[in-house]
Design an enzyme around this catalytic site. Sequence first.
Site, mmCIF file in Angstrom:
data_model
loop_
_atom_site.group_PDB
_atom_site.id
_atom_site.type_symbol
_atom_site.label_atom_id
_atom_site.label_comp_id
_atom_site.label_asym_id
_atom_site.label_seq_id
_atom_site.Cartn_x
_atom_site.Cartn_y
_atom_site.Cartn_z
ATOM 1 N N GLU A 113 82.510 22.443 35.402
ATOM 2 C CA GLU A 113 82.296 22.890 34.032
ATOM 3 C C GLU A 113 81.544 21.811 33.259
ATOM 4 O OE1 GLU A 113 86.112 25.873 33.508
ATOM 5 O OE2 GLU A 113 86.146 23.965 32.463
ATOM 6 N N HIS A 237 84.567 26.416 20.489
ATOM 7 C CA HIS A 237 84.023 26.848 21.783
ATOM 8 C C HIS A 237 82.663 27.467 21.511
ATOM 9 C CE1 HIS A 237 83.539 28.659 25.690
ATOM 10 N NE2 HIS A 237 84.603 28.009 26.092
ATOM 11 N N ARG A 285 80.865 20.506 24.921
ATOM 12 C CA ARG A 285 81.023 21.653 24.023
ATOM 13 C C ARG A 285 80.534 21.410 22.605
ATOM 14 N NH1 ARG A 285 87.010 23.804 25.812
ATOM 15 N NH2 ARG A 285 86.267 24.703 27.733
ATOM 16 N N HIS A 346 88.381 26.661 18.846
ATOM 17 C CA HIS A 346 88.953 26.852 20.176
ATOM 18 C C HIS A 346 90.140 25.947 20.494
ATOM 19 C CE1 HIS A 346 89.122 27.938 24.334
ATOM 20 N NE2 HIS A 346 88.809 26.729 24.756
ATOM 21 N N ARG A 381 87.605 17.386 23.403
ATOM 22 C CA ARG A 381 88.296 17.617 24.678
ATOM 23 C C ARG A 381 87.320 18.028 25.774
ATOM 24 N NH1 ARG A 381 90.289 22.170 27.315
ATOM 25 N NH2 ARG A 381 89.831 23.571 25.596
#
Length: 528
Positions: A113, A237, A285, A346, A381
């Site tokens: 990811e 997100h 992100r 998110h 994060r």
Amino acid sequence: MTGTTHDVLIIGSGAAGLTAALALAEHKRVLVLAKGSLTGGSTAWAQGGIAAVLDAGDTFENHVRDTMVAGAGLNRRETVEFVIENAPASIDRLVELGVPFNTEGENLHLTREGGHSHRRIVHVNDATGWAVQEALLKAAEANPNITMLPGRTCIDFITGRHREKFSAEGRVWGAYALNEATGQVERHVAKATILAAGGAGRCYLFSTAPRGATGDGIAMAWRAGARVANMEMMQFHPTCLYNLEVKNFLITEAVRGEGGHLLHPETGHRYMTDYDPERMELAPRDIVARANDDQIKRYGLDYVHLDISHQPPEFVKEHFPNIYDKLIGLGIDMTKQPIPVVPAQHYTCGGVLIGLDARTDLPGLWAAGECTESGLHGANRLASNSLLECFVFGEAAAKDILESWGALPEVPSIREWDESRVTDSDEEVVIKQNWTEIRRFMWNYVGIVRTTKRLERAANRIALLKQEVEDYYGSFRVTTDLIELRNLLQAAELIVKSALARHESRGLHYTLDYPETDSVARDTVLMP
């Protein structure tokens, strides 16, 4: 007045709460309280997976570095090392509990990811959280030492102020909770309490968080006297489905990890080349969310396109069966056409300050998961580190409680909840109005890109609403909606205060007034 007495009280029935419950139940009697249903938390919604170093070419050092890079240097290194080194053992325990992770031959199948330098995400198709939640619940339900009470909305911690013999000490002895079915307030006392109540995502108009993510645990801990840190670090997100019928359906990071492109919906331009030419769609992100936000605002769009239709249809269906089915039901075939997406709140990276032993500032209170600031995430994060944090700190809290059990004082006599001076509310519309107002101004003024002026506007609104909500709270019997509104407003105030205190842009906190990043990374710590 009804209530219970247990050895340990756990608030929250997600990954952190149930991990702690299972570890404690070998020796202690545990009560788990859940607002709404036992599966109502964020764990069940986690699509991506769990990050762990399991690949031959990967190292703990790589995972630590990726986490620190994503966190823009605000992470505490000892926390990052502690969590990452405990990750493989957490995965082993989940396998033992029967979580059916995808495999490749003898080994677990790993995906990659954004922000990760290696493939290290174990997953169950694109619905990992649901499988984990199911396995943990099954084990907890089978354990005679664990009692689970759904439909309980916690109001406040029980502290020395609630003793029959009043005391100003801040030790926590459990919590008062509203029984949603009967409307009675119950007293649940325990020698040790673990807070695992999730994040504060519902402060925002667009959020992938479940409806119950109203910052209850963070607000309760703050009111009881615990410090809170880095609340300005709200993760957005980049890709939430844009659909007026379906609220908050997340299109997992892994769609970009497996080759999805972000495109301008009118020109088809692959715009990540303009923002992060090297990493493109695999940038962390915060960068991708800001790019999406910039495109939408600059060109007056409702959404941008996420397109994976250039991959073979079988590949897409096999990797993303749940997303494919959901979108087909809405008339979108992701194997042939792009998906309309918008950024949405998110994840709450800040929260109640804890140490490696999961202890908060309040004696008798431990905390784990999204309601905490452990030092793992820093200013942003890294994908799939969140479930991991829940398992590692759920275990850490249980271990510390068991080791220090002999030193914990006995529970004193606790007073019942006092509702002698209140009546039933006749103005539910006030709650709805305030709730909508908070979420809208938080989205507009305290969203992905901030300015001091916008933050001050939000702070002014909060001050006005605070008086209104306090008056209302003091006059009427508590309901879940009223408790949530009070907590939502408290969480919003902590986010705005923290954002105003940070005079730089770092990670998720991006302000046009202070676009530079300071040379030294400092936590924003608020004292009650």
